[in-house]
Write an enzyme that holds these catalytic residues in place. Structure first.
Site, PDB file in Angstrom:
ATOM      1  N   GLY A   1      48.107  21.573  71.041  1.00 57.65           N
ATOM      2  CA  GLY A   1      49.322  20.899  71.510  1.00 57.65           C
ATOM      3  C   GLY A   1      48.992  19.761  72.456  1.00 57.65           C
ATOM      4  O   GLY A   1      47.855  19.282  72.497  1.00 57.65           O
ATOM      5  N   GLY A   2      49.967  19.356  73.223  1.00 57.69           N
ATOM      6  CA  GLY A   2      49.795  18.214  74.108  1.00 57.69           C
ATOM      7  C   GLY A   2      49.194  18.561  75.465  1.00 57.69           C
ATOM      8  O   GLY A   2      48.979  17.678  76.291  1.00 57.69           O
TER       9      GLY A   2
ATOM     10  N   ASP B   1      45.990  35.961  53.415  1.00 60.47           N
ATOM     11  CA  ASP B   1      46.556  37.179  52.831  1.00 60.47           C
ATOM     12  C   ASP B   1      47.801  37.634  53.589  1.00 60.47           C
ATOM     13  O   ASP B   1      48.914  37.606  53.069  1.00 60.47           O
ATOM     14  CB  ASP B   1      45.513  38.308  52.874  1.00 60.47           C
ATOM     15  CG  ASP B   1      44.522  38.180  51.735  1.00 60.47           C
ATOM     16  OD1 ASP B   1      44.848  37.534  50.738  1.00 60.47           O
ATOM     17  OD2 ASP B   1      43.425  38.742  51.850  1.00 60.47           O
TER      18      ASP B   1
ATOM     19  N   GLU C   1      41.294  35.762  50.469  1.00 60.60           N
ATOM     20  CA  GLU C   1      41.577  35.213  51.794  1.00 60.60           C
ATOM     21  C   GLU C   1      40.867  33.886  52.110  1.00 60.60           C
ATOM     22  O   GLU C   1      41.503  32.871  52.354  1.00 60.60           O
ATOM     23  CB  GLU C   1      41.200  36.264  52.848  1.00 60.60           C
ATOM     24  CG  GLU C   1      41.234  35.800  54.282  1.00 60.60           C
ATOM     25  CD  GLU C   1      42.630  35.491  54.778  1.00 60.60           C
ATOM     26  OE1 GLU C   1      43.546  36.282  54.524  1.00 60.60           O
ATOM     27  OE2 GLU C   1      42.803  34.444  55.436  1.00 60.60           O
TER      28      GLU C   1
ATOM     29  N   GLN D   1      45.432  42.934  49.794  1.00 59.60           N
ATOM     30  CA  GLN D   1      46.059  42.721  51.100  1.00 59.60           C
ATOM     31  C   GLN D   1      47.364  41.930  51.123  1.00 59.60           C
ATOM     32  O   GLN D   1      48.333  42.342  51.784  1.00 59.60           O
ATOM     33  CB  GLN D   1      45.064  42.042  52.060  1.00 59.60           C
ATOM     34  CG  GLN D   1      45.592  41.940  53.466  1.00 59.60           C
ATOM     35  CD  GLN D   1      44.709  41.197  54.444  1.00 59.60           C
ATOM     36  OE1 GLN D   1      45.166  40.777  55.489  1.00 59.60           O
ATOM     37  NE2 GLN D   1      43.447  41.034  54.149  1.00 59.60           N
TER      38      GLN D   1
HETATM   39  N1  COA Z   1      48.006  50.354  34.800  1.00 61.72           N
HETATM   40  C1  COA Z   1      47.222  49.688  33.929  1.00 61.72           C
HETATM   41  N2  COA Z   1      46.613  48.522  34.255  1.00 61.72           N
HETATM   42  C2  COA Z   1      46.828  48.039  35.490  1.00 61.72           C
HETATM   43  C3  COA Z   1      47.624  48.690  36.439  1.00 61.72           C
HETATM   44  C4  COA Z   1      48.237  49.903  36.051  1.00 61.72           C
HETATM   45  N3  COA Z   1      49.006  50.584  36.869  1.00 61.72           N
HETATM   46  N4  COA Z   1      47.623  47.964  37.575  1.00 61.72           N
HETATM   47  C5  COA Z   1      46.851  46.894  37.354  1.00 61.72           C
HETATM   48  N5  COA Z   1      46.360  46.927  36.108  1.00 61.72           N
HETATM   49  C6  COA Z   1      45.502  45.961  35.457  1.00 61.72           C
HETATM   50  C7  COA Z   1      46.155  44.611  35.295  1.00 61.72           C
HETATM   51  O1  COA Z   1      47.040  44.634  34.208  1.00 61.72           O
HETATM   52  C8  COA Z   1      44.953  43.705  35.057  1.00 61.72           C
HETATM   53  O2  COA Z   1      44.542  43.846  33.728  1.00 61.72           O
HETATM   54  P1  COA Z   1      44.299  42.603  32.707  1.00 61.72           P
HETATM   55  O3  COA Z   1      43.570  41.543  33.471  1.00 61.72           O
HETATM   56  O4  COA Z   1      43.500  43.231  31.623  1.00 61.72           O
HETATM   57  O5  COA Z   1      45.600  42.138  32.239  1.00 61.72           O
HETATM   58  C9  COA Z   1      43.891  44.382  35.901  1.00 61.72           C
HETATM   59  O6  COA Z   1      44.400  45.665  36.268  1.00 61.72           O
HETATM   60  C10 COA Z   1      43.412  43.720  37.171  1.00 61.72           C
HETATM   61  O7  COA Z   1      44.302  42.859  37.757  1.00 61.72           O
HETATM   62  P2  COA Z   1      43.775  41.616  38.637  1.00 61.72           P
HETATM   63  O8  COA Z   1      44.901  41.149  39.441  1.00 61.72           O
HETATM   64  O9  COA Z   1      43.131  40.606  37.738  1.00 61.72           O
HETATM   65  O10 COA Z   1      42.671  42.279  39.594  1.00 61.72           O
HETATM   66  P3  COA Z   1      41.250  41.728  40.062  1.00 61.72           P
HETATM   67  O11 COA Z   1      40.683  42.809  40.878  1.00 61.72           O
HETATM   68  O12 COA Z   1      40.409  41.246  38.948  1.00 61.72           O
HETATM   69  O13 COA Z   1      41.593  40.448  40.980  1.00 61.72           O
HETATM   70  C11 COA Z   1      42.608  39.326  42.841  1.00 61.72           C
HETATM   71  C12 COA Z   1      42.003  40.607  42.299  1.00 61.72           C
HETATM   72  C13 COA Z   1      43.150  39.605  44.206  1.00 61.72           C
HETATM   73  C14 COA Z   1      41.530  38.239  42.945  1.00 61.72           C
HETATM   74  C15 COA Z   1      43.735  38.842  41.897  1.00 61.72           C
HETATM   75  O14 COA Z   1      44.629  39.890  41.704  1.00 61.72           O
HETATM   76  C16 COA Z   1      44.482  37.634  42.395  1.00 61.72           C
HETATM   77  O15 COA Z   1      43.995  36.511  42.335  1.00 61.72           O
HETATM   78  N6  COA Z   1      45.711  37.832  42.875  1.00 61.72           N
HETATM   79  C17 COA Z   1      46.597  36.778  43.307  1.00 61.72           C
HETATM   80  C18 COA Z   1      46.203  36.232  44.637  1.00 61.72           C
HETATM   81  C19 COA Z   1      46.100  37.285  45.692  1.00 61.72           C
HETATM   82  O16 COA Z   1      47.029  38.011  45.974  1.00 61.72           O
HETATM   83  N7  COA Z   1      44.946  37.280  46.366  1.00 61.72           N
HETATM   84  C20 COA Z   1      44.779  38.015  47.576  1.00 61.72           C
HETATM   85  C21 COA Z   1      44.414  39.381  47.405  1.00 61.72           C
HETATM   86  S1  COA Z   1      44.340  40.066  49.010  1.00 61.72           S
END
Ligand code: COA
Length: 526
Positions: free
Chosen positions: A345-346, A266, A237, A115
């Site tokens: 607020g106030g 988010d 979030e 998001q």
């Molecule tokens: N091709 C190949 N690999 C891809 C890819 C693509 N096109 N797009 C993504 N990936 C891979 C990434 O390289 C990563 O791999 P790695 O960990 O082996 O290096 C993997 O997909 C997953 O990425 P990640 O961001 O860790 O996803 P997740 O589902 O485990 O975590 C979140 C999700 C949101 C918790 C995390 O991304 C995060 O903390 N983000 C920052 C904060 C944020 O934006 N949070 C709010 C989300 S609404």
């Protein structure tokens, strides 16, 4: 029109300048291996002298031009003169809304998911940026399949956050995929991502690498936390709402901390990031180079909860008198308490029941007892004597009695629907707000008319509602487009944006960099 003499002077000086420029070019060309604009080329003495005379000639040309302009008649409108002096284009003569969109020409390498990141790039897309969303082949943004309401179709979670974008599938870990990403980096202005900390680096796309590949590129990231003890944590979030101070200050004093339905962690952080990107684009106009942007969700939430940090500091100087707990005689602790529906607020406010509250969970109104309209409130609720009663006549006198005052007002609001209260109070400038359900918002004609709620058609799921651009601009009109299917624009982007030939495209397709890996046959898998 410039005078004939003036014009001739300009032409003469311009000719001299051009001749000098040609001479320098010739001299530099004679220097072995030298390019005229290269940094450390030592031009021969003759060329340096020419260069100086070129600068002088240009100055003279400029002077002559300005002199000619001064004698010009009739005078141009002041606004045009100012624009020219600033080196800015003349104001467009096109009708409002027909001069393109604010971010036309800006290309985004959209590496976002879930998001926070998608909110940011969707807003940039609404403003006209070309958002190229890179997704993993066969999988895509995980939200495509989350909270699905129509079998087999992209979810509303995805479609409502990814309008006005194109989708390309690339395996970023495949060598050919990396090569395509490199080309995208060279063709885009901004890379936006919200992967977990370190994920972009693991793809080989470190800041240093991206900056070297395209020094103009802006790299914009959302992370859960900024540098510090939690910088490596994954965040969603509600984690951000809790860590940013919103949850501890939301809810009722006697209950646990509460998260709010508005996605301030988010979508709120996505909004902050969009602001950062636009500022970086503006700065790049001056510096010619991109920069890194980090928006931590904790910081974004705290920015939105800043009034509570205000109250934390006020606490050191005594109780927070506008909190109803003050009027109730409940002592304050060391940290800002939850304040229920108290106004931040106030001007004291509270949520009050309206007609039908017994059956309708949203038959409520927010009522603010703004001081300047206190007299009108007293008349409306049948308490004209409160206007002069010393216990009620002034805001400080009312503070210890707020609960009783709102209970009395509620006896009146319970006799009217929330819309009737709204209508009556607004005639007297009394600030009130009906508690609108999402159903009421979805059906509200005025929100449709302004493009805040928009219906779009989608090949997989049919018509759906989305939230249009909440920022209305007079010369940059938003056209809301449906979210793309997974990889819908892969070929289009490879050939039209990145310039791959048909042969190269066939090679890319065969490489497996843009397609999902074949599932092993059952027998093999066993
Ligand atoms: N091709 C190949 N690999 C891809 C890819 C693509 N096109 N797009 C993504 N990936 C891979 C990434 O390289 C990563 O791999 P790695 O960990 O082996 O290096 C993997 O997909 C997953 O990425 P990640 O961001 O860790 O996803 P997740 O589902 O485990 O975590 C979140 C999700 C949101 C918790 C995390 O991304 C995060 O903390 N983000 C920052 C904060 C944020 O934006 N949070 C709010 C989300 S609404």
């Amino acid at each position: 029109m410039a005078s004939k003499r003036g014009k001739r002077a300009v032409v003469r000086v311009k000719r001299k300048a051009a001749a000098a420029r040609r001479a320098i070019g010739r001299a530099a060309a004679r220097t072995p291996g030298a390019k005229p604009a290269a940094k450390k080329v030592r031009a021969p003495k003759k060329a340096l002298a020419k260069e100086r005379s070129l600068a002088a000639a240009e100055r003279r040309a400029d002077l002559a031009k300005r002199r000619a302009a001064r004698t010009a008649a009739p005078r141009k409108p002041a606004v045009k003169a100012v624009a020219a002096a600033n080196g800015l284009p003349k104001p467009s003569a096109k009708p409002w809304g027909q001069a393109g969109r604010a971010l036309d020409g800006v290309r985004i390498l959209d590496f976002t998911h879930v998001q926070s990141g998608p909110t940011c790039t969707q807003l940039l897309g609404y403003m006209g940026a070309d958002c190229i969303k890179v997704e993993r082949p066969g999988v895509g943004d995980i939200t495509r399949g989350q909270l699905r309401d129509v079998k087999g179709a992209d979810s509303l979670y995805f479609t409502m956050l990814n309008g006005n974008k194109r989708s390309i599938t690339i395996d970023s870990k495949h060598p050919k995929g990396k090569e395509i990403l490199d080309r995208l980096i060279k063709h885009c202005d901004v890379l936006v991502e919200n992967f977990a900390p370190g994920a972009l680096d693991r793809m080989g796309l470190t800041w240093e690498y991206v900056h070297k590949t395209n020094p103009r590129m802006i790299v914009a990231s959302v992370k859960g936390f900024g540098p510090g003890p939690y910088e490596d944590c994954k965040v969603y979030e509600n984690v951000a709402q809790c860590a940013g101070g919103a949850a501890s200050t939301t809810g009722f004093r006697e209950g646990p901390p509460l998260v709010t339905g508005a996605q301030i962690g988010d979508s709120g952080t996505g909004l902050h990031l969009a602001f950062g990107i636009v500022c970086a684009l503006y700065q790049r106009n001056r510096t010619g180079r991109g920069q890194r942007i980090l928006c931590a969700m904790q910081d974004g939430v705290l920015n939105l909860a800043r009034v509570k940090l205000r109250d934390q500091q006020r606490l050191a100087h005594g109780p927070l008198t506008e909190y109803s707990q003050y009027g109730e005689g409940v002592p304050f602790g060391k940290a800002v308490p939850r304040a229920g529906n108290d106004s931040g607020g106030g001007q004291p406010g509270w949520i009050l029941k309206c007609k039908g509250w017994e059956d309708d969970p949203d038959a409520y109104i927010y009522f603010i007892t703004q001081a300047p309209v206190w007299g009108a409130i007293c008349d409306l609720i049948g308490k004209p004597e409160w206007k002069t009663d010393p216990d009620y006549a002034t805001p400080p006198a009312r503070l210890p009695r707020l609960r009783h005052i709102f209970n009395t007002i509620e006896e009146w609001t319970k006799t009217k629907t929330k819309f009737e209260v709204m209508e009556i109070c607004n005639k007297h400038d009394i600030p009130v707000g009906p508690i609108l359900s999402m159903k009421e918002i979805a059906e509200e004609p005025s929100l449709r008319a302004t493009g805040t709620v928009v219906e779009v058609d989608h090949p997989g799921r049919g018509k759906y509602l989305t939230v249009g651009n909440p920022v209305k601009m007079s010369d940059s009109i938003t056209e809301v487009k449906r979210a793309p299917l997974l990889g819908e624009h892969t070929e289009e982007i490879l050939t039209k944006v990145l310039g791959y030939s048909d042969t190269e495209l066939a090679e890319i397709k065969a490489s497996g960099a843009i397609t999902a890996p074949e599932k092993p046959a059952k027998a093999e898998a066993a």
